[in-house]
Write a protein that holds these residues in place. Sequence first.
Motif, PDB file in Angstrom:
ATOM      1  N   UNK A 133      -4.217  -0.722  -7.629  1.00 10.80           N
ATOM      2  CA  UNK A 133      -3.161  -0.515  -8.620  1.00 10.80           C
ATOM      3  C   UNK A 133      -2.073   0.416  -8.127  1.00 10.80           C
ATOM      4  N   UNK A 134      -1.154   0.756  -9.037  1.00 13.23           N
ATOM      5  CA  UNK A 134      -0.018   1.608  -8.669  1.00 13.23           C
ATOM      6  C   UNK A 134      -0.377   3.087  -8.804  1.00 13.23           C
ATOM      7  N   UNK A 135       0.650   3.947  -8.773  1.00 15.42           N
ATOM      8  CA  UNK A 135       0.381   5.388  -8.755  1.00 15.42           C
ATOM      9  C   UNK A 135      -0.235   5.873 -10.065  1.00 15.42           C
ATOM     10  N   UNK A 136       0.246   5.366 -11.193  1.00 13.87           N
ATOM     11  CA  UNK A 136      -0.311   5.775 -12.484  1.00 13.87           C
ATOM     12  C   UNK A 136      -1.792   5.406 -12.580  1.00 13.87           C
ATOM     13  N   UNK A 185       5.009   3.558  -8.463  1.00  9.78           N
ATOM     14  CA  UNK A 185       4.593   2.839  -9.667  1.00  9.78           C
ATOM     15  C   UNK A 185       5.178   1.425  -9.708  1.00  9.78           C
ATOM     16  N   UNK A 186       6.430   1.287  -9.269  1.00  7.36           N
ATOM     17  CA  UNK A 186       7.125   0.002  -9.381  1.00  7.36           C
ATOM     18  C   UNK A 186       6.777  -0.976  -8.264  1.00  7.36           C
ATOM     19  N   UNK A 187       6.361  -0.470  -7.100  1.00  8.60           N
ATOM     20  CA  UNK A 187       6.289  -1.324  -5.915  1.00  8.60           C
ATOM     21  C   UNK A 187       4.870  -1.643  -5.457  1.00  8.60           C
ATOM     22  N   UNK A 188       3.975  -0.658  -5.399  1.00  8.28           N
ATOM     23  CA  UNK A 188       2.707  -0.860  -4.694  1.00  8.28           C
ATOM     24  C   UNK A 188       1.627  -1.453  -5.608  1.00  8.28           C
ATOM     25  N   UNK A 189       0.633  -2.096  -4.988  1.00  4.34           N
ATOM     26  CA  UNK A 189      -0.533  -2.595  -5.726  1.00  4.34           C
ATOM     27  C   UNK A 189      -1.832  -1.952  -5.234  1.00  4.34           C
ATOM     28  N   UNK A 190      -1.696  -0.959  -4.357  1.00  9.07           N
ATOM     29  CA  UNK A 190      -2.865  -0.231  -3.865  1.00  9.07           C
ATOM     30  C   UNK A 190      -2.418   1.140  -3.376  1.00  9.07           C
ATOM     31  N   UNK A 191      -3.213   2.152  -3.668  1.00  9.18           N
ATOM     32  CA  UNK A 191      -2.951   3.511  -3.164  1.00  9.18           C
ATOM     33  C   UNK A 191      -4.071   3.884  -2.197  1.00  9.18           C
ATOM     34  N   UNK A 192      -3.673   4.393  -1.028  1.00  9.53           N
ATOM     35  CA  UNK A 192      -4.637   4.940  -0.073  1.00  9.53           C
ATOM     36  C   UNK A 192      -4.302   6.414   0.118  1.00  9.53           C
ATOM     37  N   UNK A 193      -5.247   7.259  -0.243  1.00  8.32           N
ATOM     38  CA  UNK A 193      -5.053   8.703  -0.104  1.00  8.32           C
ATOM     39  C   UNK A 193      -5.876   9.216   1.077  1.00  8.32           C
ATOM     40  N   UNK A 194      -5.214   9.963   1.972  1.00  6.76           N
ATOM     41  CA  UNK A 194      -5.927  10.599   3.074  1.00  6.76           C
ATOM     42  C   UNK A 194      -6.429  11.953   2.561  1.00  6.76           C
ATOM     43  N   UNK A 195      -7.743  12.084   2.500  1.00 11.84           N
ATOM     44  CA  UNK A 195      -8.348  13.258   1.878  1.00 11.84           C
ATOM     45  C   UNK A 195      -9.623  13.613   2.642  1.00 11.84           C
ATOM     46  N   UNK A 196      -9.702  14.854   3.071  1.00 15.93           N
ATOM     47  CA  UNK A 196     -10.898  15.312   3.807  1.00 15.93           C
ATOM     48  C   UNK A 196     -11.214  14.405   4.995  1.00 15.93           C
ATOM     49  N   UNK A 197     -10.164  14.050   5.752  1.00 14.18           N
ATOM     50  CA  UNK A 197     -10.276  13.278   7.004  1.00 14.18           C
ATOM     51  C   UNK A 197     -10.649  11.816   6.785  1.00 14.18           C
ATOM     52  N   UNK A 198     -10.726  11.362   5.545  1.00 18.45           N
ATOM     53  CA  UNK A 198     -11.113   9.980   5.258  1.00 18.45           C
ATOM     54  C   UNK A 198     -10.056   9.298   4.382  1.00 18.45           C
ATOM     55  N   UNK A 199     -10.188   7.970   4.252  1.00 17.93           N
ATOM     56  CA  UNK A 199      -9.355   7.188   3.335  1.00 17.93           C
ATOM     57  C   UNK A 199     -10.098   7.028   2.006  1.00 17.93           C
ATOM     58  N   UNK A 225       0.831  -1.202   0.000  1.00 15.28           N
ATOM     59  CA  UNK A 225       0.000   0.000   0.000  1.00 15.28           C
ATOM     60  C   UNK A 225       0.866   1.251   0.000  1.00 15.28           C
ATOM     61  N   UNK A 226       0.613   2.139  -0.951  1.00 16.50           N
ATOM     62  CA  UNK A 226       1.216   3.466  -0.945  1.00 16.50           C
ATOM     63  C   UNK A 226       0.285   4.426  -0.231  1.00 16.50           C
ATOM     64  N   UNK A 227       0.724   4.972   0.911  1.00 17.86           N
ATOM     65  CA  UNK A 227      -0.091   5.898   1.701  1.00 17.86           C
ATOM     66  C   UNK A 227       0.317   7.319   1.342  1.00 17.86           C
ATOM     67  N   UNK A 228      -0.608   8.081   0.729  1.00 16.57           N
ATOM     68  CA  UNK A 228      -0.274   9.417   0.248  1.00 16.57           C
ATOM     69  C   UNK A 228      -1.258  10.439   0.812  1.00 16.57           C
ATOM     70  N   UNK A 229      -0.918  11.709   0.638  1.00 20.22           N
ATOM     71  CA  UNK A 229      -1.752  12.800   1.122  1.00 20.22           C
ATOM     72  C   UNK A 229      -0.893  14.015   1.378  1.00 20.22           C
ATOM     73  N   UNK A 230      -1.514  15.148   1.547  1.00 17.02           N
ATOM     74  CA  UNK A 230      -0.794  16.393   1.785  1.00 17.02           C
ATOM     75  C   UNK A 230      -0.036  16.325   3.107  1.00 17.02           C
TER      76      UNK A 230
END
Length: 540
Positions: free
Chosen positions: A238-241, A219-233, A27-32
Amino acid sequence: LHNISKEFESNLVFHEVFFRLSKGDKVGLIGKNGVGKTTILKLILNQTEPTEGTVDVNDDIKIGYFSQFSELNGEITIQEVLEELFVDIQAIEEELFEIELALEESPEAAELARLLDRQAELLEEMDRREGWTYQNRIDTALDKLGFSDTYRKRPIDQLSGGWCNRAALAKVLLEEPDVLLMDEPTNYLDPEGLRWIEEWFKNLRGALIVVSHDRHFLDDVVNKIVEIENYHFQEYQGNFTQYIREKRVRIKTLERQFQHEEELLAFESEAIADRREARKDPGNALKRKLSKIKKQVEPRPVDKIITGIYGGLKVVNRLCQIEGISKAYDHQTIFRDLSFEIQRGDRIVVIGPNGCGKTTLLKVLTDCEFPDTGRIVWGKAAMYSYYNQMLEELDPDDTVTHTVNIFQMAHSAPRKQVNKFLSLLQFSEMDLEQRIGTLSGGQKARVALAKCLLSGAPVIILDEPTNHLDLESITALNEGLTKYKGVVLFSSHDHQLVQTVATRIIEITPKGYIDKTGVTYDEYLDDEKIADRRHSLYQA
């Protein structure tokens, strides 16, 4: 995570978050910056408690955690730290050696049978745990992360922050936990180290949650992206692309829904404000209302904001001459005979393997250190703004708006224009009034970047500026550096930043350097002549 909510001093971080991590998830955990990515990792590690909800972790799993701020310290060396991970393997080796000695003494039948049975058990255990190759695994990890013999034998307390980070990374990988929680693991890695760690994560049998701003890595490593946005997941498969594509579809769906609701509200508001006009000509009333709403919510284009800020910047042609400089530490040469000129319009990236002297070169150019030989001649009108120094010298009692607006370029530009520029770096109006001491590491990094970009200096110098930044801030940094009228001199492991910004590449090798202008980073890496010359320099 079951219905997790988290507050800090009445400030909401998450609200009603649900999440499940299973074997095989990467899981790629992203957000501001400041949305709570590191807090999520600490919740899983039980280092902090949720305000509401529960965190359930399987009792049978082993969790490994890598922090972007290394917690390794002491007089012990990294070689010793890693060997301590295998004390049980070493104990088996010792017992096997003792059994061999005992067998050489021709013990009686009963003792011989016992020794042979025990030897078989230990050999099976060594095979199961791949114990025969532990020293090779240590050497591979240290080699791929750039540790020379000198650095392997140096006490951790004598290593720089970047080397401590790499040491901590080697340790957590060799511990081989079931679940890896990684907070910016690619910071300070050279291309070879980055490729090695990507392969390591791809072959991981357990699960991974990684906080990273490196788009190529995600892009090369993860199979799921979780974005923290507006206090939620918000979860994306898939990858980043693939995340970019899916998010674009999701946003369009939301926009269509919003547009429909907006039209209804606009019509309703117009009808209330002027029922007669709405009754006579509802179509035109609606168009006027929608036009006003669009004008209010549409931001000014990024390029107009940036070029507007930089409009008054004046830069001379020749800014700096570097003549035959060399530098060594503890009788070990870092670089030698570096000579090049910095001219207006240059956007120079300094690249090379870990330990080659990229940071040292930037420090020498900014008088934080001095060369052993050679000289550096700055032009009379040449001033530089050094990002890393600005970051270190931020006043914790100052406010964001004051510390940024004292600079020449910010002072001469309209305050509204400066605030729009700051909004590109993800600063809200409330953020501008915050004191520096209350900000997160990523927010402080953005303040230092804003100071650099608004300093009015003809040369800005940055060492790994994307460390601690979120993806949106990196995009704004790309825009700012690309349109800067002066000179940009930087080092970075961020492939996309180098590819977008750099027009000139200086690669430091163990025995020399390569200076190449007018090619992109991808073209440079694919250039066979450059590869041959790099190979010959490294062989030398």
